[in-house]
Design a protein around this motif. Structure first.
Motif, PDB file in Angstrom:
ATOM      1  N   LEU A   1       0.831  -1.201   0.000  1.00  0.00           N
ATOM      2  CA  LEU A   1       0.000   0.000   0.000  1.00  0.00           C
ATOM      3  C   LEU A   1       0.864   1.250   0.000  1.00  0.00           C
ATOM      4  CD1 LEU A   1      -2.564   1.720   0.372  1.00  0.00           C
ATOM      5  CD2 LEU A   1      -2.383   1.274   2.834  1.00  0.00           C
ATOM      6  N   THR A   2       1.898   1.269   0.846  1.00  0.00           N
ATOM      7  CA  THR A   2       2.784   2.433   0.912  1.00  0.00           C
ATOM      8  C   THR A   2       3.399   2.711  -0.447  1.00  0.00           C
ATOM      9  OG1 THR A   2       3.286   1.936   3.237  1.00  0.00           O
ATOM     10  CG2 THR A   2       4.778   3.416   2.096  1.00  0.00           C
ATOM     11  N   GLU A   3       3.838   1.645  -1.128  1.00  0.00           N
ATOM     12  CA  GLU A   3       4.415   1.813  -2.463  1.00  0.00           C
ATOM     13  C   GLU A   3       3.367   2.315  -3.451  1.00  0.00           C
ATOM     14  OE1 GLU A   3       6.078  -1.930  -3.516  1.00  0.00           O
ATOM     15  OE2 GLU A   3       7.625  -1.884  -1.949  1.00  0.00           O
ATOM     16  N   ALA A   4       2.156   1.771  -3.373  1.00  0.00           N
ATOM     17  CA  ALA A   4       1.096   2.177  -4.302  1.00  0.00           C
ATOM     18  C   ALA A   4       0.726   3.644  -4.116  1.00  0.00           C
ATOM     19  CB  ALA A   4      -0.136   1.298  -4.113  1.00  0.00           C
ATOM     20  N   VAL A   5       0.669   4.097  -2.864  1.00  0.00           N
ATOM     21  CA  VAL A   5       0.342   5.505  -2.593  1.00  0.00           C
ATOM     22  C   VAL A   5       1.438   6.416  -3.134  1.00  0.00           C
ATOM     23  CG1 VAL A   5       0.049   7.216  -0.758  1.00  0.00           C
ATOM     24  CG2 VAL A   5      -1.113   5.013  -0.602  1.00  0.00           C
ATOM     25  N   GLU A   6       2.692   6.006  -2.987  1.00  0.00           N
ATOM     26  CA  GLU A   6       3.800   6.821  -3.484  1.00  0.00           C
ATOM     27  C   GLU A   6       3.787   6.890  -5.008  1.00  0.00           C
ATOM     28  OE1 GLU A   6       7.182   4.875  -1.772  1.00  0.00           O
ATOM     29  OE2 GLU A   6       7.211   6.183  -0.014  1.00  0.00           O
ATOM     30  N   ARG A   7       3.432   5.790  -5.666  1.00  0.00           N
ATOM     31  CA  ARG A   7       3.435   5.758  -7.135  1.00  0.00           C
ATOM     32  C   ARG A   7       2.207   6.417  -7.743  1.00  0.00           C
ATOM     33  NH1 ARG A   7       4.644   0.244  -6.420  1.00  0.00           N
ATOM     34  NH2 ARG A   7       2.540  -0.212  -7.152  1.00  0.00           N
ATOM     35  N   ASN A   8       1.143   6.557  -6.940  1.00  0.00           N
ATOM     36  CA  ASN A   8      -0.125   7.082  -7.468  1.00  0.00           C
ATOM     37  C   ASN A   8      -0.598   8.269  -6.634  1.00  0.00           C
ATOM     38  OD1 ASN A   8      -1.008   4.828  -9.564  1.00  0.00           O
ATOM     39  ND2 ASN A   8      -0.251   3.759  -7.737  1.00  0.00           N
ATOM     40  N   ALA A   9       0.206   9.317  -6.640  1.00  0.00           N
ATOM     41  CA  ALA A   9      -0.124  10.517  -5.861  1.00  0.00           C
ATOM     42  C   ALA A   9      -1.392  11.194  -6.366  1.00  0.00           C
ATOM     43  CB  ALA A   9       1.045  11.494  -5.897  1.00  0.00           C
ATOM     44  N   ASP A  10      -1.826  10.847  -7.579  1.00  0.00           N
ATOM     45  CA  ASP A  10      -3.023  11.468  -8.149  1.00  0.00           C
ATOM     46  C   ASP A  10      -4.279  10.625  -7.933  1.00  0.00           C
ATOM     47  OD1 ASP A  10      -2.126   9.396  -9.773  1.00  0.00           O
ATOM     48  OD2 ASP A  10      -2.728  10.380 -11.643  1.00  0.00           O
ATOM     49  N   ALA A  11      -4.199   9.615  -7.061  1.00  0.00           N
ATOM     50  CA  ALA A  11      -5.364   8.750  -6.816  1.00  0.00           C
ATOM     51  C   ALA A  11      -6.527   9.566  -6.268  1.00  0.00           C
ATOM     52  CB  ALA A  11      -4.996   7.629  -5.851  1.00  0.00           C
ATOM     53  N   ASP A  12      -7.742   9.117  -6.593  1.00  0.00           N
ATOM     54  CA  ASP A  12      -8.953   9.826  -6.177  1.00  0.00           C
ATOM     55  C   ASP A  12      -9.602   9.246  -4.923  1.00  0.00           C
ATOM     56  OD1 ASP A  12      -9.455  11.699  -8.598  1.00  0.00           O
ATOM     57  OD2 ASP A  12      -9.075   9.741  -9.505  1.00  0.00           O
ATOM     58  N   LEU A  13      -9.245   8.004  -4.575  1.00  0.00           N
ATOM     59  CA  LEU A  13      -9.906   7.347  -3.449  1.00  0.00           C
ATOM     60  C   LEU A  13      -9.075   6.155  -3.009  1.00  0.00           C
ATOM     61  CD1 LEU A  13     -12.587   7.199  -1.735  1.00  0.00           C
ATOM     62  CD2 LEU A  13     -13.451   5.623  -3.482  1.00  0.00           C
ATOM     63  N   LEU A  14      -9.078   5.894  -1.697  1.00  0.00           N
ATOM     64  CA  LEU A  14      -8.431   4.708  -1.143  1.00  0.00           C
ATOM     65  C   LEU A  14      -9.441   3.938  -0.309  1.00  0.00           C
ATOM     66  CD1 LEU A  14      -6.147   2.818  -0.167  1.00  0.00           C
ATOM     67  CD2 LEU A  14      -5.557   4.573   1.537  1.00  0.00           C
ATOM     68  N   LEU A  15      -9.582   2.655  -0.595  1.00  0.00           N
ATOM     69  CA  LEU A  15     -10.387   1.754   0.213  1.00  0.00           C
ATOM     70  C   LEU A  15      -9.412   0.924   1.037  1.00  0.00           C
ATOM     71  CD1 LEU A  15     -13.005   0.572  -2.441  1.00  0.00           C
ATOM     72  CD2 LEU A  15     -12.966   2.656  -1.068  1.00  0.00           C
ATOM     73  N   LEU A  16      -9.466   1.051   2.359  1.00  0.00           N
ATOM     74  CA  LEU A  16      -8.420   0.513   3.230  1.00  0.00           C
ATOM     75  C   LEU A  16      -8.976  -0.454   4.269  1.00  0.00           C
ATOM     76  CD1 LEU A  16      -5.503   0.565   4.374  1.00  0.00           C
ATOM     77  CD2 LEU A  16      -6.170   2.609   5.668  1.00  0.00           C
ATOM     78  N   ASP A  17      -8.448  -1.676   4.239  1.00  0.00           N
ATOM     79  CA  ASP A  17      -8.752  -2.668   5.269  1.00  0.00           C
ATOM     80  C   ASP A  17      -7.838  -2.425   6.467  1.00  0.00           C
ATOM     81  OD1 ASP A  17      -9.521  -4.921   6.680  1.00  0.00           O
ATOM     82  OD2 ASP A  17      -8.256  -6.284   5.528  1.00  0.00           O
ATOM     83  N   LEU A  18      -8.365  -2.530   7.680  1.00  0.00           N
ATOM     84  CA  LEU A  18      -7.577  -2.251   8.875  1.00  0.00           C
ATOM     85  C   LEU A  18      -6.758  -3.450   9.342  1.00  0.00           C
ATOM     86  CD1 LEU A  18     -10.151  -0.230  11.023  1.00  0.00           C
ATOM     87  CD2 LEU A  18      -8.162   0.663   9.798  1.00  0.00           C
TER      88      LEU A  18
END
Length: 227
Positions: A40-57
């Motif tokens: 997830l950390t890598e995906a967020v860094e690579r996709n700074a233009d994302a519109d929404l995150l669905l996150l499991d705790l």
């Protein structure tokens, strides 16, 4: 441009259910999947233009709300919807207090998920019916701990996550492809930012954000008294 949505959940079947809901709420969305906090950390860094995150705790590497706190710190404009099997109203309130824009129980129907996603994308807050957001959310010290965790860099957060999983410095270094001296330097910075005096205390502080803090137990590996 098609909207971009990050889906972070370690269960492939549930990621497929979320894709189904997204297909109805955002038919043209590009979906990027992650199955652990590290990915997830890598995906967020690579996709700074994302519109929404669905996150499991409860993904591998998760420490309760720590991943939510990190994402909100480094991508404050990214709406985060928590997807969880834990439907405790206290957990819902804590999630919202830590910056989530919505909370969707995994028991929800596809229709309810679609309703929640559309509401959040419209800028609204969405929580299950019957949850009183006016009730106290965070216990003493939790907000301060979250603020300190938010100051960690993504790499420092990776190190703390691996430390919380019980890995030794040399194991963390191997996983991240860096030297053990680099990990020790990260540990020193982490402890300074968290106000911890040793590794175990750093883990205990991070566990203040666990879903069940009473059951949390420090698992820091003993390969040095400080770093």
């Amino acid at each position: 441009m098609a909207p971009k949505v990050l889906v972070a959940d370690d269960h492939p079947l549930f990621r497929e259910a979320l894709r189904l809901a997204l297909g109805r709420a955002l038919p043209d969305a590009a979906v990027i999947e992650a199955d652990s906090v590290a990915s997830l950390t890598e995906a967020v860094e690579r996709n700074a233009d994302a519109d929404l995150l669905l996150l499991d705790l409860n993904m591998p590497g998760a420490q309760g709300f720590s991943a939510l706190v990190q994402v909100r710190a480094h991508q404050p404009s990214l709406p985060v919807v928590i997807i969880s099997a834990n439907e405790d109203p206290a957990v819902v309130r804590r999630a919202i207090a830590h910056g989530a824009a919505g909370f969707v129980p995994k028991s929800s129907s596809v229709e309810e998920m679609v309703e929640a996603l559309r509401a959040v994308l419209d800028g609204d807050l969405w929580v299950p019916g019957g949850v009183d957001l006016d009730s106290p959310a965070l216990e003493d010290g939790e907000a301060e701990t979250a603020a300190r965790l938010a100051t960690l860099t993504p790499q420092q957060f990776r190190v703390l996550t691996m430390l919380s999983s019980g890995l030794l410095n040399k194991q963390i270094a191997w996983e991240l492809g860096v030297s053990e001296a680099t990990i020790k330097a990260h540990m020193t910075a982490i402890m300074q930012k968290l106000g911890a005096t040793n590794r175990t205390q750093a883990v205990v502080l991070a566990q203040r954000l666990s879903l069940d803090r009473a059951a949390a137990a420090p698992r820091a590996a003993q390969d040095g008294p400080a770093a």
